[in-house]
Design an enzyme around this catalytic site. Structure first.
Site, short mmCIF file in Angstrom:
data_model
loop_
_atom_site.label_atom_id
_atom_site.label_comp_id
_atom_site.label_asym_id
_atom_site.label_seq_id
_atom_site.Cartn_x
_atom_site.Cartn_y
_atom_site.Cartn_z
CG HIS A 1 17.77 23.45 -9.18
ND1 HIS A 1 16.88 22.90 -8.28
CD2 HIS A 1 17.87 22.55 -10.19
CE1 HIS A 1 16.45 21.74 -8.74
NE2 HIS A 1 17.03 21.51 -9.89
CB SER B 1 11.97 17.93 -14.64
OG SER B 1 13.08 18.72 -15.00
CB SER B 2 12.53 21.47 -18.71
OG SER B 2 13.54 21.77 -17.76
CB CYS B 3 16.08 17.40 -17.17
SG CYS B 3 15.33 16.20 -16.10
CE LYS C 1 10.23 13.82 -11.54
NZ LYS C 1 9.07 13.79 -10.63
CE1 TYR D 1 14.09 15.88 -12.48
CE2 TYR D 1 13.77 14.49 -10.57
CZ TYR D 1 13.43 15.60 -11.31
OH TYR D 1 12.43 16.44 -10.89
O1 GFB Z 1 20.29 24.74 -11.99
P1 GFB Z 1 21.29 23.68 -12.33
O2 GFB Z 1 22.00 23.01 -11.22
O3 GFB Z 1 20.57 22.53 -13.16
O4 GFB Z 1 22.42 24.31 -13.32
P2 GFB Z 1 20.21 22.29 -14.68
C1 GFB Z 1 22.06 25.19 -14.34
C2 GFB Z 1 23.32 25.80 -14.92
O5 GFB Z 1 23.84 26.74 -13.95
C3 GFB Z 1 24.46 24.79 -15.18
C4 GFB Z 1 25.24 26.54 -13.80
O6 GFB Z 1 25.10 25.15 -16.39
C5 GFB Z 1 25.39 25.03 -14.00
O7 GFB Z 1 26.76 24.71 -14.30
N1 GFB Z 1 25.68 27.02 -12.49
C6 GFB Z 1 26.52 28.08 -12.30
C7 GFB Z 1 25.35 26.51 -11.29
N2 GFB Z 1 26.77 28.26 -10.99
C8 GFB Z 1 26.05 27.28 -10.33
C9 GFB Z 1 25.90 26.96 -8.95
O8 GFB Z 1 26.51 27.58 -8.05
N3 GFB Z 1 25.07 25.92 -8.65
C10 GFB Z 1 24.39 25.22 -9.62
N4 GFB Z 1 23.58 24.21 -9.25
N5 GFB Z 1 24.53 25.48 -10.95
C11 GFB Z 1 18.68 20.47 -13.60
C12 GFB Z 1 18.58 18.96 -13.65
O9 GFB Z 1 19.62 20.82 -14.61
O10 GFB Z 1 17.46 21.09 -13.94
C13 GFB Z 1 17.47 18.49 -12.77
O11 GFB Z 1 19.82 18.40 -13.23
C14 GFB Z 1 16.19 19.25 -13.05
O12 GFB Z 1 17.26 17.13 -13.03
C15 GFB Z 1 16.42 20.72 -13.04
O13 GFB Z 1 15.71 18.87 -14.29
C16 GFB Z 1 15.16 21.46 -13.41
O14 GFB Z 1 19.17 23.24 -15.12
O15 GFB Z 1 21.43 22.18 -15.51
#
Ligand code: GFB
Length: 321
Positions: free
Chosen positions: A191, A119-121, A152, A148
């Site tokens: 996500h 993953s890109s993280c 990875k 995570y």
């Molecule tokens: O997609 P997301 O949960 O994961 O959050 P990451 C991306 C951005 O969207 C963050 C915002 O800045 C969140 O605060 N966001 C806004 C929200 N509204 C929402 C919402 O309702 N739900 C969610 N989930 N986010 C993940 C990693 O990071 O990326 C994993 O934690 C994995 O390990 C994945 O690598 C690809 O992109 O921040």
């Protein structure tokens, strides 16, 4: 098995046995669809109740019995920013166990080629953008998904080590943020993209005056449709045999607040958007540099707007729809 000069015989044939670990997840099911569409007939899969990939003996017995020629390691414990930050021990333990058992058994049972999906993280929180593969381990990770990311990174290093010591043709690919069929729509664990589709849809259906966006909406994210990812994975499994891992992305990103406006428009929600800044923003940006992937001969084709519209179309069977 020692790495020899790759010959015609090594190319993935339609009759080769291919194990897709994680075939019910968003990534695994997309790879399974791509392989079926291409005419592959010997596709092996197991549900997590049929085979607990965290159990080393069970995994080894499975490889002993099935002896796959190729392995797509798409099984993982995954989730959005809140899930990663809440279930830190599970994200570390489950992912380390799953990947270690599959990589080691693939070596023991002479798998021709394995693809490990990360993953890109994995990149440092404040690495220069766009992210080049060489930036790995050059700085501190983002706290919310460090467990995570560490798991990875360990998977990448394990594939490299098995290539170095045993000559295994094990490759690693690092996709950017993904979306598509079989995504997770649980509002706490998912996500951002699926979460916003559901929030705007429920807002429209139930006439809710405003939809809550987590964080400031300032972070930027890159989104790749999982059918594009699957096509890249099958292409690379057939053509890429190098030691270094590869980023897989579209090479362009969008601020979360603009993503929200795009999804709001596609869904047809007419209310307001408010921000819950108690929720974490996470990494400010994680745009992938895809020049290695482009040189390898693959480019994404599904645009974000058409991809989201297609996904939204396919959600009618969801109980919340
Ligand atoms: O997609 P997301 O949960 O994961 O959050 P990451 C991306 C951005 O969207 C963050 C915002 O800045 C969140 O605060 N966001 C806004 C929200 N509204 C929402 C919402 O309702 N739900 C969610 N989930 N986010 C993940 C990693 O990071 O990326 C994993 O934690 C994995 O390990 C994945 O690598 C690809 O992109 O921040």
């Amino acid at each position: 098995m020692f790495l020899h000069q790759i010959t015609e015989d090594d190319l993935m044939k339609l009759t080769d046995k291919i194990f897709i670990a994680g075939h019910r997840g968003m990534v695994g099911s997309a790879i399974l669809r791509k392989l079926e569409q291409a005419g592959h007939t010997q596709l092996i899969s197991r549900t997590s109740s049929e085979l607990d990939l965290r159990n080393q003996q069970d995994v080894n017995d499975f490889f002993q019995k099935e002896k796959p020629d190729y392995v797509f390691l798409a099984a993982a414990k995954v989730g959005g920013i809140l899930a990663n930050d809440t279930f830190r021990a599970e994200f570390l333990y489950d992912n380390l166990m799953i990947q270690s058992h599959i990589i080691h058994s693939s070596y023991l049972h002479g798998v021709k080629k394995l693809m490990f999906l990360g993953s890109s993280c994995i990149y440092p929180k404040l690495a220069p953008q766009p992210l080049k593969e060489e930036y790995l381990l050059t700085g501190l990770l983002e706290h919310t998904n460090e467990p995570y990311a560490i798991a990875k990174i360990a998977g990448i290093k394990m594939c490299e080590a098995y290539r170095a010591q045993y000559g295994c043709n094990f490759i690693s690919v690092m996709p950017t943020n993904l979306y598509g069929p079989n995504d997770n729509y649980d509002l706490q664990k998912s996500h951002v993209l699926p979460a916003l589709i559901r929030k705007f849809h429920e807002g429209k259906k139930n006439n809710i005056p405003s939809v809550v966006l987590w964080g400031t909406g300032n972070p930027r994210r890159e989104f790749l449709h999982v059918d594009d990812l699957a096509e890249a994975c099958v292409f690379l499994m057939k053509t890429y045999d190098e030691a270094g891992f590869l980023n897989i992305g579209r090479g362009e990103d969008i601020p979360i607040k603009e993503l929200a406006l795009l999804i709001k428009k596609i869904v047809g929600y007419e209310g307001e958007i408010t921000h819950d800044t108690q929720k974490p923003d996470g990494t400010p940006r994680k745009l992938m540099d895809v020049s290695k992937l482009t040189q390898a001969g693959w480019k994404a084709s599904i645009s974000l707007e058409e991809g989201i519209a297609q996904v939204y179309e396919g959600l009618k069977d969801k109980e919340w729809y």
